[in-house]
Design a protein around this motif. Structure first.
Motif, PDB file in Angstrom:
ATOM      1  N   VAL A 196     -10.752   3.989  -0.385  1.00  0.00           N
ATOM      2  CA  VAL A 196     -10.645   2.317  -0.851  1.00  0.00           C
ATOM      3  C   VAL A 196      -9.871   1.833   0.751  1.00  0.00           C
ATOM      4  N   SER A 197      -9.219   2.517   1.348  1.00  0.00           N
ATOM      5  CA  SER A 197      -8.782   2.040   2.482  1.00  0.00           C
ATOM      6  C   SER A 197      -9.393   1.738   3.690  1.00  0.00           C
ATOM      7  N   LEU A 198     -10.377   2.865   3.702  1.00  0.00           N
ATOM      8  CA  LEU A 198     -11.394   2.830   4.735  1.00  0.00           C
ATOM      9  C   LEU A 198     -12.354   1.803   4.333  1.00  0.00           C
ATOM     10  N   LEU A 204     -10.817  -1.793   5.306  1.00  0.00           N
ATOM     11  CA  LEU A 204     -10.625  -1.926   6.584  1.00  0.00           C
ATOM     12  C   LEU A 204     -12.020  -2.323   7.219  1.00  0.00           C
ATOM     13  N   SER A 205     -12.967  -1.619   6.700  1.00  0.00           N
ATOM     14  CA  SER A 205     -14.415  -1.921   7.316  1.00  0.00           C
ATOM     15  C   SER A 205     -14.902  -3.436   6.882  1.00  0.00           C
ATOM     16  N   ALA A 206     -14.503  -3.569   5.682  1.00  0.00           N
ATOM     17  CA  ALA A 206     -14.920  -4.868   5.040  1.00  0.00           C
ATOM     18  C   ALA A 206     -14.279  -6.004   5.947  1.00  0.00           C
ATOM     19  N   LEU A 207     -12.849  -5.871   6.209  1.00  0.00           N
ATOM     20  CA  LEU A 207     -12.150  -6.936   6.970  1.00  0.00           C
ATOM     21  C   LEU A 207     -12.766  -7.041   8.282  1.00  0.00           C
ATOM     22  N   ALA A 251      -8.939  -7.724  -0.929  1.00  0.00           N
ATOM     23  CA  ALA A 251      -8.050  -6.347  -0.631  1.00  0.00           C
ATOM     24  C   ALA A 251      -7.061  -6.384  -2.018  1.00  0.00           C
ATOM     25  N   TYR A 252      -6.605  -7.618  -2.484  1.00  0.00           N
ATOM     26  CA  TYR A 252      -5.863  -7.612  -3.594  1.00  0.00           C
ATOM     27  C   TYR A 252      -6.655  -7.391  -5.052  1.00  0.00           C
ATOM     28  N   ALA A 253      -8.040  -7.885  -5.020  1.00  0.00           N
ATOM     29  CA  ALA A 253      -8.645  -7.110  -6.272  1.00  0.00           C
ATOM     30  C   ALA A 253      -8.856  -5.808  -6.193  1.00  0.00           C
ATOM     31  N   ARG A 287      -5.366  -4.000  -7.404  1.00  0.00           N
ATOM     32  CA  ARG A 287      -5.114  -4.617  -8.670  1.00  0.00           C
ATOM     33  C   ARG A 287      -6.263  -3.455  -9.728  1.00  0.00           C
ATOM     34  N   ILE A 288      -7.407  -3.243  -9.270  1.00  0.00           N
ATOM     35  CA  ILE A 288      -8.553  -2.320  -9.840  1.00  0.00           C
ATOM     36  C   ILE A 288      -7.639  -1.260  -9.817  1.00  0.00           C
ATOM     37  N   ASN A 289      -7.275  -0.535  -8.658  1.00  0.00           N
ATOM     38  CA  ASN A 289      -6.785   0.796  -8.229  1.00  0.00           C
ATOM     39  C   ASN A 289      -5.612   1.006  -9.380  1.00  0.00           C
ATOM     40  N   LYS A 290      -4.732   0.043  -9.235  1.00  0.00           N
ATOM     41  CA  LYS A 290      -3.413  -0.004 -10.202  1.00  0.00           C
ATOM     42  C   LYS A 290      -3.745   0.352 -11.498  1.00  0.00           C
TER      43      LYS A 290
END
Length: 69
Positions: A5-7, A10-13, A52-54, A57-60
């Motif tokens: 998810v982090s990768l 980052l790639s989307a950003l 990133a916020y969404a 929230r989905i992960n949490k």
């Protein structure tokens, strides 16, 4: 999964920021030909932040659902 998810975030950003500095064509008033004008980067930064916020929230929510089972 967290690294994935982090990768992805980052790639989307990076992709969205590269779109923000892409020039578009406009008309030059003197010559009548095209000239470069940058696209506003604020909208793409807001979009990246919202994505990133969404994802966060989905992960949490997913982790809370697992904890309740």
């Amino acid at each position: 999964m967290k690294k994935l998810v982090s990768l992805f975030s980052l790639s989307a950003l990076v992709f969205l920021l590269s779109l923000a500095i892409t020039p578009v064509q406009g008309k030059d008033k003197d010559k009548g030909g095209p000239t470069d004008a940058p696209i506003d980067g604020g909208a793409s930064l807001l979009l990246a932040g919202g994505a990133a916020y969404a994802l966060r929230r989905i992960n949490k929510a997913r982790l809370n659902k697992k904890a309740q089972l």
